[in-house]
Design an enzyme around this catalytic site. Structure first.
Site, PDB file in Angstrom:
ATOM      1  N   SER A 413      65.488  74.136  55.664  1.00  0.00           N
ATOM      2  CA  SER A 413      65.377  75.288  56.559  1.00  0.00           C
ATOM      3  C   SER A 413      66.646  76.132  56.485  1.00  0.00           C
ATOM      4  O   SER A 413      67.731  75.605  56.231  1.00  0.00           O
ATOM      5  CB  SER A 413      65.176  74.754  57.981  1.00  0.00           C
ATOM      6  OG  SER A 413      64.576  75.711  58.794  1.00  0.00           O
ATOM      7  N   PRO A 414      66.521  77.440  56.708  1.00  0.00           N
ATOM      8  CA  PRO A 414      67.716  78.290  56.654  1.00  0.00           C
ATOM      9  C   PRO A 414      68.767  77.854  57.670  1.00  0.00           C
ATOM     10  O   PRO A 414      68.436  77.609  58.831  1.00  0.00           O
ATOM     11  CB  PRO A 414      67.179  79.685  56.998  1.00  0.00           C
ATOM     12  CG  PRO A 414      65.810  79.488  57.553  1.00  0.00           C
ATOM     13  CD  PRO A 414      65.304  78.202  56.988  1.00  0.00           C
ATOM     14  N   CYS A 416      72.677  79.034  58.808  1.00  0.00           N
ATOM     15  CA  CYS A 416      73.904  79.812  58.702  1.00  0.00           C
ATOM     16  C   CYS A 416      75.095  78.881  58.552  1.00  0.00           C
ATOM     17  O   CYS A 416      75.179  77.869  59.255  1.00  0.00           O
ATOM     18  CB  CYS A 416      74.106  80.626  59.977  1.00  0.00           C
ATOM     19  SG  CYS A 416      73.125  82.113  60.000  1.00  0.00           S
ATOM     20  N   GLN A 491      66.592  84.257  52.771  1.00  0.00           N
ATOM     21  CA  GLN A 491      66.177  84.742  54.089  1.00  0.00           C
ATOM     22  C   GLN A 491      66.948  86.014  54.401  1.00  0.00           C
ATOM     23  O   GLN A 491      68.173  85.985  54.525  1.00  0.00           O
ATOM     24  CB  GLN A 491      66.428  83.698  55.185  1.00  0.00           C
ATOM     25  CG  GLN A 491      65.802  84.141  56.512  1.00  0.00           C
ATOM     26  CD  GLN A 491      66.124  83.228  57.676  1.00  0.00           C
ATOM     27  OE1 GLN A 491      67.290  82.933  57.930  1.00  0.00           O
ATOM     28  NE2 GLN A 491      65.104  82.779  58.394  1.00  0.00           N
ATOM     29  N   TYR A 574      66.844  88.502  66.770  1.00  0.00           N
ATOM     30  CA  TYR A 574      67.591  89.428  65.914  1.00  0.00           C
ATOM     31  C   TYR A 574      66.853  90.765  65.868  1.00  0.00           C
ATOM     32  O   TYR A 574      65.916  90.990  66.645  1.00  0.00           O
ATOM     33  CB  TYR A 574      67.797  88.809  64.518  1.00  0.00           C
ATOM     34  CG  TYR A 574      68.636  87.538  64.600  1.00  0.00           C
ATOM     35  CD1 TYR A 574      69.915  87.580  65.157  1.00  0.00           C
ATOM     36  CD2 TYR A 574      68.146  86.306  64.167  1.00  0.00           C
ATOM     37  CE1 TYR A 574      70.682  86.422  65.269  1.00  0.00           C
ATOM     38  CE2 TYR A 574      68.912  85.154  64.274  1.00  0.00           C
ATOM     39  CZ  TYR A 574      70.184  85.211  64.824  1.00  0.00           C
ATOM     40  OH  TYR A 574      70.936  84.085  64.949  1.00  0.00           O
ATOM     41  N   ARG A 622      59.560  84.705  59.135  1.00  0.00           N
ATOM     42  CA  ARG A 622      59.830  83.739  60.209  1.00  0.00           C
ATOM     43  C   ARG A 622      59.610  84.414  61.555  1.00  0.00           C
ATOM     44  O   ARG A 622      60.086  85.526  61.774  1.00  0.00           O
ATOM     45  CB  ARG A 622      61.258  83.194  60.096  1.00  0.00           C
ATOM     46  CG  ARG A 622      61.564  82.163  61.174  1.00  0.00           C
ATOM     47  CD  ARG A 622      62.835  81.385  60.925  1.00  0.00           C
ATOM     48  NE  ARG A 622      62.504  80.044  60.444  1.00  0.00           N
ATOM     49  CZ  ARG A 622      63.267  78.971  60.659  1.00  0.00           C
ATOM     50  NH1 ARG A 622      64.401  79.078  61.306  1.00  0.00           N
ATOM     51  NH2 ARG A 622      62.912  77.786  60.207  1.00  0.00           N
ATOM     52  N   ARG A 717      68.716  70.347  60.460  1.00  0.00           N
ATOM     53  CA  ARG A 717      69.823  69.406  60.712  1.00  0.00           C
ATOM     54  C   ARG A 717      69.715  68.112  59.931  1.00  0.00           C
ATOM     55  O   ARG A 717      70.742  67.635  59.422  1.00  0.00           O
ATOM     56  CB  ARG A 717      69.940  69.144  62.222  1.00  0.00           C
ATOM     57  CG  ARG A 717      70.442  70.366  62.979  1.00  0.00           C
ATOM     58  CD  ARG A 717      70.204  70.257  64.454  1.00  0.00           C
ATOM     59  NE  ARG A 717      68.770  70.205  64.754  1.00  0.00           N
ATOM     60  CZ  ARG A 717      68.272  69.944  65.953  1.00  0.00           C
ATOM     61  NH1 ARG A 717      69.090  69.687  66.955  1.00  0.00           N
ATOM     62  NH2 ARG A 717      66.966  69.932  66.146  1.00  0.00           N
TER      63      ARG A 717
HETATM   64  C1  LIG Z   1      73.630  75.128  61.630  1.00  0.00           C
HETATM   65  C2  LIG Z   1      72.327  75.840  61.772  1.00  0.00           C
HETATM   66  C3  LIG Z   1      72.201  77.136  61.310  1.00  0.00           C
HETATM   67  C4  LIG Z   1      70.980  77.799  61.404  1.00  0.00           C
HETATM   68  N1  LIG Z   1      70.838  79.035  60.843  1.00  0.00           N
HETATM   69  C5  LIG Z   1      69.621  79.616  60.773  1.00  0.00           C
HETATM   70  C6  LIG Z   1      69.403  80.782  60.011  1.00  0.00           C
HETATM   71  O1  LIG Z   1      70.277  81.278  59.367  1.00  0.00           O
HETATM   72  N2  LIG Z   1      68.177  81.331  60.021  1.00  0.00           N
HETATM   73  C7  LIG Z   1      67.144  80.772  60.712  1.00  0.00           C
HETATM   74  O2  LIG Z   1      66.043  81.315  60.700  1.00  0.00           O
HETATM   75  N3  LIG Z   1      67.316  79.644  61.406  1.00  0.00           N
HETATM   76  C8  LIG Z   1      68.508  79.040  61.423  1.00  0.00           C
HETATM   77  N4  LIG Z   1      68.662  77.846  62.065  1.00  0.00           N
HETATM   78  C9  LIG Z   1      67.485  77.204  62.638  1.00  0.00           C
HETATM   79  C10 LIG Z   1      66.907  76.190  61.656  1.00  0.00           C
HETATM   80  O3  LIG Z   1      66.439  76.820  60.487  1.00  0.00           O
HETATM   81  C11 LIG Z   1      65.771  75.399  62.294  1.00  0.00           C
HETATM   82  O4  LIG Z   1      64.707  76.265  62.600  1.00  0.00           O
HETATM   83  C12 LIG Z   1      66.210  74.674  63.554  1.00  0.00           C
HETATM   84  O5  LIG Z   1      67.490  74.086  63.387  1.00  0.00           O
HETATM   85  C13 LIG Z   1      65.224  73.568  63.928  1.00  0.00           C
HETATM   86  O6  LIG Z   1      65.109  72.643  62.877  1.00  0.00           O
HETATM   87  P1  LIG Z   1      65.823  71.176  62.931  1.00  0.00           P
HETATM   88  O7  LIG Z   1      65.372  70.529  64.188  1.00  0.00           O
HETATM   89  O8  LIG Z   1      65.289  70.507  61.688  1.00  0.00           O
HETATM   90  O9  LIG Z   1      67.300  71.373  62.896  1.00  0.00           O
HETATM   91  C14 LIG Z   1      69.890  77.169  61.996  1.00  0.00           C
HETATM   92  C15 LIG Z   1      70.036  75.874  62.487  1.00  0.00           C
HETATM   93  C16 LIG Z   1      71.229  75.195  62.362  1.00  0.00           C
HETATM   94  C17 LIG Z   1      71.320  73.769  62.856  1.00  0.00           C
END
Ligand SMILES: Cc1cc2nc3c(=O)[nH]c(=O)nc-3n(C[C@H](O)[C@H](O)[C@H](O)COP(=O)(O)O)c2cc1C
Ligand SMILES: Cc1cc2nc3c(=O)[nH]c(=O)nc-3n(C[C@H](O)[C@H](O)[C@H](O)COP(=O)(O)OP(=O)(O)OC[C@H]3O[C@@H](n4cnc5c(N)ncnc54)[C@H](O)[C@@H]3O)c2cc1C
Length: 790
Positions: A413-414, A416, A491, A574, A622, A717
């Protein structure tokens, strides 16, 4: 102690039995408004696990229960003329009346005083009691007497159901789905003695009204249901017993205890019949309350406080599972046309307690059939020459979007990284993306990469707004294409009202404005994200044109940089999300108001990018499928409208995220907590989806895919902690075909051997922890006694 129990249902009677057994000197009296054998309803079900506990607490009643129950192991799903069977579920059913009679007998035997036809209207007669228990069911009088204190919340569910009996000795727990000209009807049926079965019919309120059942008498209902299910009943009859159509009330109470008064069972909490646990919950409450009293001799108040504190969490977990389950049944019309095997898998895994791995232990043949069906779909829909005889689990099946082929269904997943300077991806970006690609995921997303300098969330965000950014990105995509089988998706986003904010580890953290060096920000409307945020300027047409041009230029650079796919970020508050959510969009022009209007600008952006992005390359979007703000904002139903618009504009797959659009959001966290939205969008908008959000295991990935809740599964994560998530899972499932770069190949065989050994150890542990079948347990106890006597 003087103990007075209002209500002689399973909860009240079982509590009386346990307390009296523990302390025969206690004066325990149960007041029941009905006659001893006067009971509404038909059968109840228990699982092996529940029965195990009953054995521990009172063997005589356990013996009586096991003597009179019907035991079965299989679940059948009847849909579209087909029957799907799954085994290994271990339930027993018995007549409610029988259960009450045997608990009454046991209570009397121990010296509990039972008063029948004694309706309690107030507690004045119990002034000298040490403990008063309200075990008086769903419409509890005790609860209502102290309503202001207990603060019950009653959630009347929209579906209608009627509890009938059938003169049909069913062999299995049976779910029947039948389409009519009025809509879908479903049956939850199970045997409870040699001849009879419980037969609960459920449907949506609309269908119920269309079928004229809102005006039906009890006899009309029976006649209607007998006709509708004639084929399934095969000559058997339906029986009614005060069988009226009702809505299920989910009851929760803010407090369970008032002075020396405590509520148990349905009086204090209910759990939908589709998880068959109301009686179990009531009897387990009795066990926990008994334990609390035993542990606090002579101190009723301390005991009651301990009971509530110790029991709440378990009940709320079960109520959550029941909620997920009832919602599944409320939404079955959306699964019209789904293959019976997948529908059965979706049904079995609905409340998250049964998963792909768990089902493999219960019934390996069933899961093998699901795997074969899944593989056949992959072959037929996408033309991949996959093995359909001995298929790999769904997680490792390939997927295609336009001309882009993915080796498996796992997505990074994306995320940052906030580590770039002036938008330029650097060594950190390189290692972050390439190491996750090496770990085996089929598709790797870049972090949100901004289309302009002012569109960055933070000064550390990556961008693709200068030509100098292209070679840095190309270095990454080249590496991934040369050394892995992963595809890379860029993305693209613009932070809008959340731009010009701190790095998560800087100053006050995420979403807070920069301590200095802020730049002007814009959004759909001048609505700041936080009270402390900059107020964004409302976008003009010129701003919109500039943003569209930035997205288009970014897409052209993305092509030059070698990306396989683009995702447009329309989630998380956003810029584009600020148009979609009514919480942020206050516009009165054609870009505000209805969903269609709010989607207008995001779709203009999408169309412009799609026009320059090669036709053979896919695009995703998304979305935040809900704002998690009650009575306001985007809901799952809105997400369906949004996804339909996206599909009409040529979006290939919707990445279904949620929230982050409002500080007022109240997300309901839990395992796979956003997946229901991916499921809803996939089935109602008929578009491919990516599920994301607290998905942490390969088992969950397989469960989501096999149930058809999504086409791809994204993990964020978990991939930070373990880039090799996919290759490790492949070893665990014995999937040898996933690609390992030759440099790392020597680790593969070792990992596979280790995984095999761990699987064997786990299987042994599980076998040891399996609950005993009721008759096995009794046989063991009897043998033990015989040995002692001998
Ligand atoms: C460190 C970090 C950075 C993230 N950056 C983005 C991002 O750039 N774009 C986005 O759409 N979601 C971003 N997310 C959200 C994740 O893509 C994901 O939707 C969210 O963490 C839930 O998934 P998980 O439970 O597997 O962590 C970010 C999440 C984390 C933990
Ligand atoms: C359609 C349907 C199907 C169900 N299927 C199952 C199933 O398969 N398995 C399962 O485990 N559960 C099932 N349940 C749930 C189950 O019936 C209840 O959850 C369970 O009986 C709760 O036990 P209880 O002792 O708390 O309350 P109840 O069983 O409701 O008992 C309360 C008792 O209190 C008495 N009472 C009420 N008010 C007073 C008063 N003022 N004075 C004196 N007496 C009073 C009532 O007459 C009743 O006997 C189902 C429920 C429904 C609606």
């Amino acid at each position: 102690m003087k103990i007075r129990i209002v209500g002689g249902g399973p909860g009240g009677l079982y509590l009386a039995v346990l307390l009296k057994k523990h302390n025969p000197d206690d004066d325990i009296q149960v007041y029941e408004r009905n006659r001893p054998d006067d009971t509404f309803g038909f059968g109840v079900v228990f699982s092996d696990e529940t029965l195990g506990e009953f054995l521990e607490y009172d063997e005589p009643s356990y013996r009586a229960i096991t003597e009179s129950f019907a035991y079965w192991d299989e679940i059948e799903v009847h849909v579209g003329g087909q029957v799907v069977r799954s085994g290994g579920h271990g339930f027993c059913g018995m007549a409610r009346k029988q259960l009450l009679l045997l608990l009454q007998r046991r209570a009397r035997e121990l010296g509990v005083k039972l008063h029948f036809q004694s309706e309690i209207r107030d507690l004045a007669g119990f002034a000298d009691a040490d403990l008063i228990v309200g075990a008086d069911g769903i419409n509890s009088r005790v609860r209502e007497l102290y309503r202001a204190h207990f603060r019950p919340q009653v959630d009347e569910r929209p579906n209608k159901f009627v509890w009938l009996g059938a003169t049909k000795p069913l062999e299995t727990f049976t779910f029947i789905f039948r389409n009519t000209e009025h809509g879908l009807f479903q049956v939850h049926a199970y045997r409870y003695d040699q001849e009879l079965a419980t037969w609960i019919v459920e449907t949506t309120e609309d269908t119920w009204r269309r079928a004229g059942l809102d005006r039906a008498s009890e006899a009309d209902t029976v006649a209607f249901c007998e006709k509708l299910f004639a084929e399934d009943l095969a000559g058997s009859r339906l029986i009614s017993n005060r069988s009226i159509w009702r809505s299920f009330p989910t009851i929760k109470c803010e407090r369970w205890v008032h002075d020396n008064i405590v509520l148990i069972g349905d009086a204090v909490h209910t759990a939908h019949f589709s998880i068959g646990s109301g009686t179990k919950l009531a009897m387990e409450d009795a066990i926990h309350l008994y334990e609390a009293i035993r542990r606090h001799p002579g101190d009723v108040r301390a005991a009651l406080a301990a009971f509530e504190a110790g029991r709440r969490e378990e009940v709320s977990i079960l109520q959550h599972a029941a909620q997920v389950s009832l919602e599944w049944f409320e939404h079955t019309p959306r699964y019209r046309g789904v293959d019976p095997l997948q529908l059965a898998f979706s049904l079995l895994s609905r409340s998250k307690r049964i998963t792909y791995d768990n089902l493999r232990l219960r019934d390996a043949d069933f899961v093998a059939a699901v795997d074969r069906w899944f593989a056949q779909q992959v072959r037929e829909r996408f033309g991949f020459a996959v093995n359909t005889e001995k298929p790999v689990p769904p997680m490792f099946q390939p997927f295609r979007l336009r001309d882009m082929e993915l080796a498996n269904r796992v997505v990074v997943s994306p995320m940052c990284q906030y580590s770039a300077t002036d938008g330029l991806p650097n060594d950190w970006t390189f290692q972050h993306l390439t190491s996750r690609a090496l770990g085996g995921a089929g598709l790797v997303f870049t972090e949100m990469t901004d289309v302009s300098e002012e569109g960055r969330i933070t000064p550390g965000c990556t961008g693709i707004y200068r030509d100098e950014h292209v070679p840095a990105w190309k270095r990454i995509t080249d590496f991934i294409h040369a050394h892995t089988r992963a595809k890379v998706c860029l993305q693209l986003g613009h932070a809008g009202p959340k731009a010009s904010t701190c790095l998560p580890w800087q100053d006050r953290g995420m979403d807070w404005p920069l301590p200095e060096g802020n730049w002007p920000i814009m959004a759909a409307s001048p609505v700041p994200y936080r009270p402390e945020s900059q107020v964004p300027r409302e976008m003009t047409r010129a701003d919109m044109d500039k943003v569209i041009a930035d997205f288009v230029a970014a897409a052209r650079r993305a092509l030059a940089a070698g990306f396989d796919m683009i995702e447009i970020h329309m989630a998380h508050g956003y810029l584009l999300s600020s148009f979609i959510t009514p919480l942020m969009n206050r516009r009165t022009d054609e870009y505000g108001g209805s969903i269609e209007n709010r989607m207008r600008f995001p779709l203009e952006v999408f169309d412009a990018v799609r026009a320059v992005w090669p036709a053979e390359k896919p695009m995703s979007v998304r979305i935040s499928a809900t704002d998690w703000v009650e009575d306001m904002g985007v809901t799952g139903d809105d997400a369906v409208v949004i996804a339909r618009l996206l599909r009409a504009h040529g979006v290939d797959i919707v990445d279904v995220s949620a929230g982050q659009t409002s500080l007022r959001a109240k997300p309901v966290y839990g395992r796979m907590f956003q997946t229901p939205f991916a499921d809803q969008v996939r089935h109602e908008a008929r578009i491919a989806t990516i599920a994301v959000g607290n998905i942490t295991t390969a088992d969950q990935v397989n469960t989501i895919l096999a149930a058809g809740r999504a086409d791809l599964v994204a993990l964020a994560r978990p991939h930070l902690a373990n880039p090799y998530f996919t290759l490790q899972a492949a070893a665990r499932y014995g999937v040898a075909e996933q690609y390992w770069p030759p440099q790392y190949e020597s680790a593969k065989a070792q990992l596979e051997t280790l995984a095999r050994r761990q699987n064997e150890e786990l299987a042994e542990l599980r076998a040891a922890a399996r609950p005993e079948k009721p008759r096995e347990a009794l046989a063991r106890l009897d043998a033990l006694r015989l040995r002692r006597v001998g």
